[in-house]
Design a protein around this motif. Sequence first.
Motif, PDB file in Angstrom:
ATOM      1  N   PHE A 110      -6.057  -1.114   5.395  1.00  0.00           N
ATOM      2  CA  PHE A 110      -4.523  -0.945   4.813  1.00  0.00           C
ATOM      3  C   PHE A 110      -4.456   0.238   4.542  1.00  0.00           C
ATOM      4  O   PHE A 110      -5.085   0.887   3.580  1.00  0.00           O
ATOM      5  CB  PHE A 110      -4.435  -2.198   3.804  1.00  0.00           C
ATOM      6  CG  PHE A 110      -3.111  -2.076   3.361  1.00  0.00           C
ATOM      7  CD1 PHE A 110      -2.009  -2.416   4.174  1.00  0.00           C
ATOM      8  CD2 PHE A 110      -2.754  -1.705   1.916  1.00  0.00           C
ATOM      9  CE1 PHE A 110      -0.706  -2.479   3.356  1.00  0.00           C
ATOM     10  CE2 PHE A 110      -1.726  -1.694   1.295  1.00  0.00           C
ATOM     11  CZ  PHE A 110      -0.678  -2.236   2.173  1.00  0.00           C
ATOM     12  N   LYS A 111      -3.310   0.972   4.825  1.00  0.00           N
ATOM     13  CA  LYS A 111      -2.969   2.294   4.530  1.00  0.00           C
ATOM     14  C   LYS A 111      -1.969   2.103   3.327  1.00  0.00           C
ATOM     15  O   LYS A 111      -0.906   1.484   3.235  1.00  0.00           O
ATOM     16  CB  LYS A 111      -2.492   2.936   5.509  1.00  0.00           C
ATOM     17  CG  LYS A 111      -3.456   3.340   6.596  1.00  0.00           C
ATOM     18  CD  LYS A 111      -3.003   4.514   7.563  1.00  0.00           C
ATOM     19  CE  LYS A 111      -4.049   4.633   8.743  1.00  0.00           C
ATOM     20  NZ  LYS A 111      -3.744   5.687   9.804  1.00  0.00           N
ATOM     21  N   GLU A 112      -2.283   2.613   2.101  1.00  0.00           N
ATOM     22  CA  GLU A 112      -1.240   2.687   0.901  1.00  0.00           C
ATOM     23  C   GLU A 112       0.060   3.013   1.544  1.00  0.00           C
ATOM     24  O   GLU A 112       1.223   3.032   0.929  1.00  0.00           O
ATOM     25  CB  GLU A 112      -1.769   3.247  -0.293  1.00  0.00           C
ATOM     26  CG  GLU A 112      -2.860   2.571  -1.030  1.00  0.00           C
ATOM     27  CD  GLU A 112      -3.425   3.025  -2.355  1.00  0.00           C
ATOM     28  OE1 GLU A 112      -2.507   3.729  -2.854  1.00  0.00           O
ATOM     29  OE2 GLU A 112      -4.469   2.598  -2.365  1.00  0.00           O
ATOM     30  N   SER A 113       0.076   4.153   2.310  1.00  0.00           N
ATOM     31  CA  SER A 113       1.344   4.629   2.773  1.00  0.00           C
ATOM     32  C   SER A 113       2.178   3.914   3.621  1.00  0.00           C
ATOM     33  O   SER A 113       3.383   4.058   3.507  1.00  0.00           O
ATOM     34  CB  SER A 113       1.172   5.723   3.745  1.00  0.00           C
ATOM     35  OG  SER A 113       0.288   5.407   4.950  1.00  0.00           O
ATOM     36  N   TYR A 114       1.617   2.584   4.154  1.00  0.00           N
ATOM     37  CA  TYR A 114       2.536   1.560   4.552  1.00  0.00           C
ATOM     38  C   TYR A 114       3.373   0.890   3.659  1.00  0.00           C
ATOM     39  O   TYR A 114       4.374   0.664   3.840  1.00  0.00           O
ATOM     40  CB  TYR A 114       1.540   0.502   5.454  1.00  0.00           C
ATOM     41  CG  TYR A 114       2.341  -0.533   6.055  1.00  0.00           C
ATOM     42  CD1 TYR A 114       2.919  -0.274   7.269  1.00  0.00           C
ATOM     43  CD2 TYR A 114       2.243  -1.945   5.468  1.00  0.00           C
ATOM     44  CE1 TYR A 114       3.894  -1.413   7.796  1.00  0.00           C
ATOM     45  CE2 TYR A 114       3.079  -2.724   6.048  1.00  0.00           C
ATOM     46  CZ  TYR A 114       3.844  -2.598   7.418  1.00  0.00           C
ATOM     47  OH  TYR A 114       4.526  -3.661   7.956  1.00  0.00           O
ATOM     48  N   TRP A 115       2.846   0.422   2.500  1.00  0.00           N
ATOM     49  CA  TRP A 115       3.666  -0.150   1.396  1.00  0.00           C
ATOM     50  C   TRP A 115       4.407   0.804   0.708  1.00  0.00           C
ATOM     51  O   TRP A 115       5.662   0.500   0.654  1.00  0.00           O
ATOM     52  CB  TRP A 115       2.234  -0.295   0.393  1.00  0.00           C
ATOM     53  CG  TRP A 115       2.886  -1.253  -0.851  1.00  0.00           C
ATOM     54  CD1 TRP A 115       2.225  -1.067  -2.085  1.00  0.00           C
ATOM     55  CD2 TRP A 115       3.933  -2.193  -1.118  1.00  0.00           C
ATOM     56  NE1 TRP A 115       2.958  -1.608  -3.284  1.00  0.00           N
ATOM     57  CE2 TRP A 115       3.963  -2.421  -2.590  1.00  0.00           C
ATOM     58  CE3 TRP A 115       4.691  -2.809  -0.137  1.00  0.00           C
ATOM     59  CZ2 TRP A 115       4.838  -3.318  -3.058  1.00  0.00           C
ATOM     60  CZ3 TRP A 115       5.531  -3.791  -0.726  1.00  0.00           C
ATOM     61  CH2 TRP A 115       5.379  -4.100  -2.137  1.00  0.00           C
ATOM     62  N   GLN A 149       6.129   3.235   2.121  1.00  0.00           N
ATOM     63  CA  GLN A 149       7.108   3.311   3.239  1.00  0.00           C
ATOM     64  C   GLN A 149       8.105   2.271   2.952  1.00  0.00           C
ATOM     65  O   GLN A 149       9.189   2.361   3.020  1.00  0.00           O
ATOM     66  CB  GLN A 149       6.506   3.519   4.861  1.00  0.00           C
ATOM     67  CG  GLN A 149       7.682   3.559   5.648  1.00  0.00           C
ATOM     68  CD  GLN A 149       7.135   3.638   7.066  1.00  0.00           C
ATOM     69  OE1 GLN A 149       5.862   3.404   7.366  1.00  0.00           O
ATOM     70  NE2 GLN A 149       8.165   3.625   8.078  1.00  0.00           N
ATOM     71  N   THR A 196      -3.608  -5.333  -1.307  1.00  0.00           N
ATOM     72  CA  THR A 196      -4.281  -4.853  -0.289  1.00  0.00           C
ATOM     73  C   THR A 196      -3.745  -5.299   1.365  1.00  0.00           C
ATOM     74  O   THR A 196      -4.360  -5.124   2.487  1.00  0.00           O
ATOM     75  CB  THR A 196      -5.635  -5.992  -0.245  1.00  0.00           C
ATOM     76  OG1 THR A 196      -5.306  -7.385  -0.216  1.00  0.00           O
ATOM     77  CG2 THR A 196      -6.486  -5.493  -1.413  1.00  0.00           C
ATOM     78  N   GLY A 227      -3.000  -5.516   6.939  1.00  0.00           N
ATOM     79  CA  GLY A 227      -4.053  -5.523   5.842  1.00  0.00           C
ATOM     80  C   GLY A 227      -4.407  -6.560   5.440  1.00  0.00           C
ATOM     81  O   GLY A 227      -4.580  -7.581   6.306  1.00  0.00           O
TER      82      GLY A 227
END
Length: 196
Positions: A1-6, A8, A58, A73
Motif C-alpha cells: 500500500f502506497k501512502e501516496s494513494y491515501w 491523493q 494500511t 492495500g
Amino acid sequence: FKESYWAQIKEIGTFEAKGYRSIPKAVYQKYRVYHEFNTATGEVEKQHYPITKNGKVTGIKTRLNPKDFKSVGETGRECQLFGSNSFKSASKRAIAIASGECDAMAAYAIFEDNAKQRGYEAMPVVSGTIGENCISQLRNNYEYLNSFEKIYLIPDNDEVGKKLIPKLVDALPKGKVYIMELTSEKDANDMLIKGK
C-alpha cells in the motif's frame, strides 16, 4: 500500500457529501471518510474508508455508488475495526458494533445527536471491514473490544442479520454484549435517513 494513494484521495476528495445517506459532514470528518463526485450528475460517486492496523492506515476500502466495493492495500480481518482509530480517547464505558461502515457512521450520528441534548459524550461505533459476517475480525479485535464495559451489537433487521447474532455474540467477550433491535427499519442508516 502506497501512502501516496491515501494522500491523493485526501487531496481530491472531500468530507462534504451534500447530504449523502443523511450522515453529517462532521461525522464523515471524524471517521476520515472522503467523497468524490460525478462531475455530470453532482452525485457522490465514490466513498473512501481508511482501514487501519496498529493505528496506521494500511488500506482504503472504496464504495462505488450505489453498492460495489473495491479495496487497495490491507483491509481484511487482520485490520482494526472500521472507526476504532477515530475513538482513541473515548470513554471505555460502552461501544457499539454496526453491520457496515455507513451503518456505523449513521448510528454514531444518531447517538451523538442524543448525547448532545443530554450533555454527555456519544459512545464509539465501529464495524467490520469485511462485511456483516465479521466473526473472525471481531475475534482478532477481542482485546480492544474487551477494554469496554458494555458492547452493543446493532445487527441488520433482516434474515441474514438475525441469523448472525449468535455467531457474533459468541466471538465477543462474555457477559458484556447487548443487542440493539431495530424494529421498524432494515439498518441504522435507514433509521437516520427516515429521522428515527
